[in-house]
Design an enzyme around this catalytic site. Structure first.
Site, PDB file in Angstrom:
ATOM      1  N   ARG A  19      11.370   3.811   3.352  1.00 32.40           N
ATOM      2  CA  ARG A  19      10.976   2.840   4.390  1.00 32.40           C
ATOM      3  C   ARG A  19      12.224   2.058   4.764  1.00 32.40           C
ATOM      4  O   ARG A  19      12.935   1.546   3.882  1.00 32.40           O
ATOM      5  CB  ARG A  19       9.901   1.885   3.872  1.00 32.40           C
ATOM      6  CG  ARG A  19       9.639   0.742   4.841  1.00 32.40           C
ATOM      7  CD  ARG A  19       8.438  -0.066   4.492  1.00 32.40           C
ATOM      8  NE  ARG A  19       7.208   0.665   4.769  1.00 32.40           N
ATOM      9  CZ  ARG A  19       5.996   0.109   4.701  1.00 32.40           C
ATOM     10  NH1 ARG A  19       5.852  -1.152   4.361  1.00 32.40           N
ATOM     11  NH2 ARG A  19       4.925   0.835   4.969  1.00 32.40           N
TER      12      ARG A  19
ATOM     13  N   HIS B 158       5.055   5.606  11.491  1.00 28.53           N
ATOM     14  CA  HIS B 158       4.576   5.503  10.101  1.00 28.53           C
ATOM     15  C   HIS B 158       3.607   6.678   9.917  1.00 28.53           C
ATOM     16  O   HIS B 158       2.386   6.500   9.853  1.00 28.53           O
ATOM     17  CB  HIS B 158       3.886   4.153   9.912  1.00 28.53           C
ATOM     18  CG  HIS B 158       3.596   3.781   8.487  1.00 28.53           C
ATOM     19  ND1 HIS B 158       3.676   4.693   7.435  1.00 28.53           N
ATOM     20  CD2 HIS B 158       3.215   2.599   7.930  1.00 28.53           C
ATOM     21  CE1 HIS B 158       3.354   4.067   6.320  1.00 28.53           C
ATOM     22  NE2 HIS B 158       3.075   2.801   6.596  1.00 28.53           N
TER      23      HIS B 158
ATOM     24  N   ARG C 215       0.802  -1.225   0.000  1.00 28.47           N
ATOM     25  CA  ARG C 215       0.000   0.000   0.000  1.00 28.47           C
ATOM     26  C   ARG C 215       0.838   1.279   0.000  1.00 28.47           C
ATOM     27  O   ARG C 215       0.576   2.201  -0.769  1.00 28.47           O
ATOM     28  CB  ARG C 215      -0.926   0.031   1.225  1.00 28.47           C
ATOM     29  CG  ARG C 215      -2.182  -0.754   1.050  1.00 28.47           C
ATOM     30  CD  ARG C 215      -2.580  -1.378   2.356  1.00 28.47           C
ATOM     31  NE  ARG C 215      -1.646  -2.452   2.673  1.00 28.47           N
ATOM     32  CZ  ARG C 215      -1.826  -3.709   2.300  1.00 28.47           C
ATOM     33  NH1 ARG C 215      -2.900  -4.070   1.679  1.00 28.47           N
ATOM     34  NH2 ARG C 215      -0.918  -4.646   2.571  1.00 28.47           N
ATOM     35  N   THR C 216       1.807   1.344   0.895  1.00 27.47           N
ATOM     36  CA  THR C 216       2.510   2.620   1.054  1.00 27.47           C
ATOM     37  C   THR C 216       3.244   2.986  -0.238  1.00 27.47           C
ATOM     38  O   THR C 216       3.105   4.091  -0.762  1.00 27.47           O
ATOM     39  CB  THR C 216       3.482   2.559   2.247  1.00 27.47           C
ATOM     40  OG1 THR C 216       2.744   2.154   3.392  1.00 27.47           O
ATOM     41  CG2 THR C 216       4.124   3.917   2.506  1.00 27.47           C
TER      42      THR C 216
ATOM     43  N   LYS D  47      26.602  -3.827  -1.001  1.00 26.74           N
ATOM     44  CA  LYS D  47      28.061  -3.621  -1.118  1.00 26.74           C
ATOM     45  C   LYS D  47      28.610  -2.895   0.103  1.00 26.74           C
ATOM     46  O   LYS D  47      29.781  -2.537   0.137  1.00 26.74           O
ATOM     47  CB  LYS D  47      28.366  -2.795  -2.367  1.00 26.74           C
ATOM     48  CG  LYS D  47      27.836  -3.379  -3.653  1.00 26.74           C
ATOM     49  CD  LYS D  47      28.217  -2.474  -4.822  1.00 26.74           C
ATOM     50  CE  LYS D  47      27.456  -2.837  -6.080  1.00 26.74           C
ATOM     51  NZ  LYS D  47      27.567  -1.801  -7.108  1.00 26.74           N
TER      52      LYS D  47
HETATM   53  C1  NCD Z   1       1.825  -1.386   7.955  1.00 27.41           C
HETATM   54  C2  NCD Z   1       3.313  -1.122   8.095  1.00 27.41           C
HETATM   55  O1  NCD Z   1       4.085  -1.317   7.169  1.00 27.41           O
HETATM   56  O2  NCD Z   1       3.673  -0.709   9.203  1.00 27.41           O
HETATM   57  N1  NCD Z   1       1.409  -1.486   6.635  1.00 27.41           N
HETATM   58  C3  NCD Z   1       1.076  -0.374   5.926  1.00 27.41           C
HETATM   59  O3  NCD Z   1       1.900   0.455   5.640  1.00 27.41           O
HETATM   60  N2  NCD Z   1      -0.220  -0.216   5.612  1.00 27.41           N
HETATM   61  C4  NCD Z   1       1.298  -2.437   8.819  1.00 27.41           C
HETATM   62  C5  NCD Z   1       1.940  -3.792   8.832  1.00 27.41           C
HETATM   63  O4  NCD Z   1       2.882  -4.099   8.116  1.00 27.41           O
HETATM   64  O5  NCD Z   1       1.439  -4.618   9.616  1.00 27.41           O
END
Ligand code: NCD
Length: 304
Positions: free
Chosen positions: A102, A130, A51-52, A81
């Site tokens: 991320r 997040h 999703r993100t 590396k």
């Molecule tokens: C979440 C995350 O990556 O923290 N997912 C997201 O971005 N919607 C939740 C998860 O991974 O459980």
């Protein structure tokens, strides 16, 4: 320049403005088709994401911008590396206009922002925060409840490693008279720093041991996946609190059920047809909220 690193940076007024902008873009998509024309955004993901990453990439492209991406930066970039995160960021910042990152380290977004010549957007920093997820969560709550002041919110599942609930608690703390109920296994309870963050700002935190300890007329239930990938002890077995039809029948017709997704078995598929189950709408909302954010950071909104 406007980095998005933590939910601590937002004011209530900024959220209101972002939600209005999100609705404005959502309702007038053709008018924003070239809002990011000529802008290039990098998505650098060291942890899995559906999703993100994809909603950010969709958001950039729907606004007329372009994307460069590494979806598996841990294996497919020079990290393998031995390159450090700051070096990687310095280099990528020279190619593009913003970086969505991320990374498994809690301090990664701040470390990146410290060396980046372009805005850093935290797309998940380990078990820390997040922030863009919390923005779309609060947008969804606002859309369905009208106001956030006075709400009761049950957060459930992995409150220790779940970065989405950490960021959500910080945003809820901006509002008046908020009560958060926390339902988790003992070893996955909400860290004290988030409890005191909320309490210092006038909110209440009430830990629970079962669904039945939460009020039946609770406004929002927010479930999360157990983040087993962050467990030190991979044999650790924790009790899951499963929301099924029977659990939903305990709660009021006005209680809404959210989840950042992905879910595993903590919400049974039988609940999906319940009108109160909003998690797919919630993830859809995420693309629009991210369009609003990008517009503010890179579009006309950045010129204000
Ligand atoms: C979440 C995350 O990556 O923290 N997912 C997201 O971005 N919607 C939740 C998860 O991974 O459980």
């Amino acid at each position: 320049m406007y980095h998005i690193l933590s939910c601590e940076q937002f004011s209530r007024a900024e959220l209101e403005e972002l939600f209005n902008l999100t609705d404005e873009i959502r309702n007038n998509l053709p008018a924003y088709r070239t809002a990011l024309a000529g802008k290039l955004v990098a998505t650098i993901f060291y942890e899995p994401s559906t999703r993100t990453r994809l909603s950010f990439e969709a958001a950039v492209q729907r606004l007329g911008g372009c994307i460069v991406s590494t979806e598996n930066a841990k294996e497919m970039s020079s990290v393998i590396k031995g390159e450090s995160l700051p070096d990687t960021i310095r280099v990528i910042a020279g190619y593009c206009d913003a970086i969505i990152l991320r990374h498994p380290d809690v301090n990664s977004a701040r470390e990146a922002a410290a060396v980046s010549a372009v805005p850093i957007i935290n797309g998940g920093s380990g078990s820390g925060e997040h922030p863009t997820q919390a923005l779309l969560d609060v947008y969804t709550i606002h859309k369905h409840k009208g106001a956030i002041d006075g709400l009761t919110v049950g957060i459930m599942g992995d409150l220790l490693f779940g970065r989405t609930v950490h960021s959500l608690v910080k945003l809820l703390a901006l509002y008046e008279n908020i009560t958060v109920y926390g339902l988790s296994h003992d070893v996955l309870s909400l860290p004290e720093e988030y409890v005191s963050y909320l309490e210092k700002r006038g909110g209440r935190y009430i830990p629970c041991r079962s669904f039945w300890e939460m009020p039946q007329d609770i406004d929002v239930l927010y479930h999360t996946r157990t983040q087993t990938e962050r467990f030190q002890n991979s044999d650790l077995q924790v009790e899951e609190f499963v929301v099924d039809r029977q659990v939903m029948s305990y709660f009021s017709p006005d209680t809404i059920l959210l989840h950042p997704l992905p879910r595993r078995h903590e919400i049974s598929a039988e609940v999906d047809a319940d009108k109160r189950a909003l998690y797919f709408q919630q993830s859809h909302n995420g693309m629009y909220v991210r369009m609003g954010l990008l517009y503010n950071i890179l579009g006309k909104g950045a010129e204000k």
